[in-house]
Design a protein around this motif. Sequence first.
Motif, PDB file in Angstrom:
ATOM      1  N   VAL A  82       0.852  -1.189   0.000  1.00 44.56           N
ATOM      2  CA  VAL A  82       0.000   0.000   0.000  1.00 44.56           C
ATOM      3  C   VAL A  82       0.888   1.238   0.000  1.00 44.56           C
ATOM      4  O   VAL A  82       1.844   1.333   0.775  1.00 44.56           O
ATOM      5  CB  VAL A  82      -0.927   0.027   1.227  1.00 44.56           C
TER       6      VAL A  82
ATOM      7  N   ILE B 201       0.866   5.288   0.547  1.00 49.32           N
ATOM      8  CA  ILE B 201       0.135   6.470   1.007  1.00 49.32           C
ATOM      9  C   ILE B 201       0.548   7.660   0.142  1.00 49.32           C
ATOM     10  O   ILE B 201       1.728   7.970   0.020  1.00 49.32           O
ATOM     11  CB  ILE B 201       0.428   6.794   2.480  1.00 49.32           C
TER      12      ILE B 201
ATOM     13  N   ALA C 158      -4.307   1.504   4.626  1.00 58.34           N
ATOM     14  CA  ALA C 158      -2.977   1.311   5.207  1.00 58.34           C
ATOM     15  C   ALA C 158      -2.999   0.294   6.338  1.00 58.34           C
ATOM     16  O   ALA C 158      -1.967  -0.311   6.648  1.00 58.34           O
ATOM     17  CB  ALA C 158      -2.425   2.643   5.705  1.00 58.34           C
TER      18      ALA C 158
ATOM     19  N   ALA D 289      -1.900  -3.230   5.119  1.00 63.65           N
ATOM     20  CA  ALA D 289      -0.664  -3.341   4.347  1.00 63.65           C
ATOM     21  C   ALA D 289       0.311  -4.315   4.992  1.00 63.65           C
ATOM     22  O   ALA D 289       0.546  -4.269   6.200  1.00 63.65           O
ATOM     23  CB  ALA D 289      -0.010  -1.979   4.205  1.00 63.65           C
TER      24      ALA D 289
ATOM     25  N   THR E 209       3.318  -4.359   3.326  1.00 61.60           N
ATOM     26  CA  THR E 209       4.379  -3.390   3.071  1.00 61.60           C
ATOM     27  C   THR E 209       3.724  -2.036   2.858  1.00 61.60           C
ATOM     28  O   THR E 209       2.826  -1.908   2.030  1.00 61.60           O
ATOM     29  CB  THR E 209       5.207  -3.769   1.829  1.00 61.60           C
ATOM     30  N   LEU E 210       4.166  -1.038   3.609  1.00 59.09           N
ATOM     31  CA  LEU E 210       3.597   0.304   3.513  1.00 59.09           C
ATOM     32  C   LEU E 210       4.672   1.263   3.000  1.00 59.09           C
ATOM     33  O   LEU E 210       5.731   1.401   3.609  1.00 59.09           O
ATOM     34  CB  LEU E 210       3.085   0.779   4.869  1.00 59.09           C
TER      35      LEU E 210
ATOM     36  N   VAL F 269       1.393   5.253   9.931  1.00 52.87           N
ATOM     37  CA  VAL F 269       2.738   4.678   9.858  1.00 52.87           C
ATOM     38  C   VAL F 269       3.089   3.989  11.176  1.00 52.87           C
ATOM     39  O   VAL F 269       3.618   2.866  11.179  1.00 52.87           O
ATOM     40  CB  VAL F 269       3.769   5.773   9.520  1.00 52.87           C
TER      41      VAL F 269
ATOM     42  N   ALA G  81       1.171   0.698  11.527  1.00 53.86           N
ATOM     43  CA  ALA G  81       1.708  -0.325  10.626  1.00 53.86           C
ATOM     44  C   ALA G  81       2.990  -0.910  11.196  1.00 53.86           C
ATOM     45  O   ALA G  81       3.204  -2.137  11.167  1.00 53.86           O
ATOM     46  CB  ALA G  81       1.957   0.270   9.241  1.00 53.86           C
TER      47      ALA G  81
ATOM     48  N   ALA H 136       4.346  -4.529   9.955  1.00 53.17           N
ATOM     49  CA  ALA H 136       4.412  -4.302   8.508  1.00 53.17           C
ATOM     50  C   ALA H 136       5.799  -3.779   8.126  1.00 53.17           C
ATOM     51  O   ALA H 136       6.478  -3.137   8.923  1.00 53.17           O
ATOM     52  CB  ALA H 136       3.345  -3.305   8.075  1.00 53.17           C
TER      53      ALA H 136
ATOM     54  N   LEU I 218       8.106  -1.178   6.236  1.00 51.24           N
ATOM     55  CA  LEU I 218       7.960   0.224   5.874  1.00 51.24           C
ATOM     56  C   LEU I 218       9.037   0.616   4.866  1.00 51.24           C
ATOM     57  O   LEU I 218      10.202   0.231   5.011  1.00 51.24           O
ATOM     58  CB  LEU I 218       8.090   1.119   7.108  1.00 51.24           C
TER      59      LEU I 218
END
Length: 324
Positions: free
Chosen positions: A10, A12, A70, A73, A75-76, A96, A99, A104, A106
């Motif tokens: 995802v 942003i 988000a 996710a 992977t963000l 963030v 996540a 997740a 980043l």
Amino acid sequence: MTQESSHRVVVIVDENSNPFELGCATEIFGLRRPELGRDLYDFRLCSPEPDIVMRDGFFTLTGVASLDAAEEADTLIVPNRPDVEVPRRPAVLDAVRRAHARGARLIGFCSGAFTLAEAGVLDGRRATAHWQWAPAFRRRFPAVLLETDVLFVDDGDILTAAGSAAALDLGLHVVRRDHGAEVANAVSRRLVFAAHRAGGQRQFVERPVPDLPDESLAPVLAWAQERLDTPLTVPDLATRAAVSPATLHRRFRAQLGTTPLAWLTGERLTLACRLIERGESSLELVARRTGLGTATNLRALMRREIGLTPSAYRRRFGPAAGGR
């Protein structure tokens, strides 16, 4: 029909985000891959507002998911933008942080490192950012271990890329980490982009001015890639290029941001990974066919450069891992 992936990436997108890095993420993670017989990722865009004005008002992005996407996710990819002194909106920073808290991965492209640092997830961690913003970054985020003269930094669950083009390098690195060298090479071919530039290469690469004699390394690189199974040395490359080893070293540093030996080792390791992925079971044979000499040397280099033993790499990316 391509097979759907369960790994969700995802991105942003926020006000004044850079279109180039968004395009890099879409090209690497978002395209369907019929040539591979499966899709590598489930790709989504999201934003905190229904209509997001991109950098300098070039265009307005509409019709993407809300920031709630988000939360799903694996992977963000966090937003970046040229005005690094303007704080990110709290909703983005909270997304963030959540996540990161749930595990997740980043990713920050270019000034995206500022977003990660503002969220507080980079304290005590390694990261990079564009050289132009390094002083501002260090001033604002002294707890982050900033590495300024590299293309990208892989710190496990948080990865950062330096400049715009380095987003492609980092994206391909992530594909290689997730799916192996063979798949990453296929993605790079579709991009018509270099298959592998190590993260430790320099951000700023000098270029010869146009009216100088042609000093391109392309011919000697192509020659060497066809002979990786032979005991090539740096003097061999210099002889082929008709220059001294010292001159060759300077050209590699100027044009590729690395040394001849490091480039040669990287090419050999990439070939070794591809042979293992294709089912070659004899490490001694792989070592010989790639010019790495012995299975012992192959094991040591793969552990050091890739972080996996050959057997672990085979389990993850070999033929038996087929549906990964």
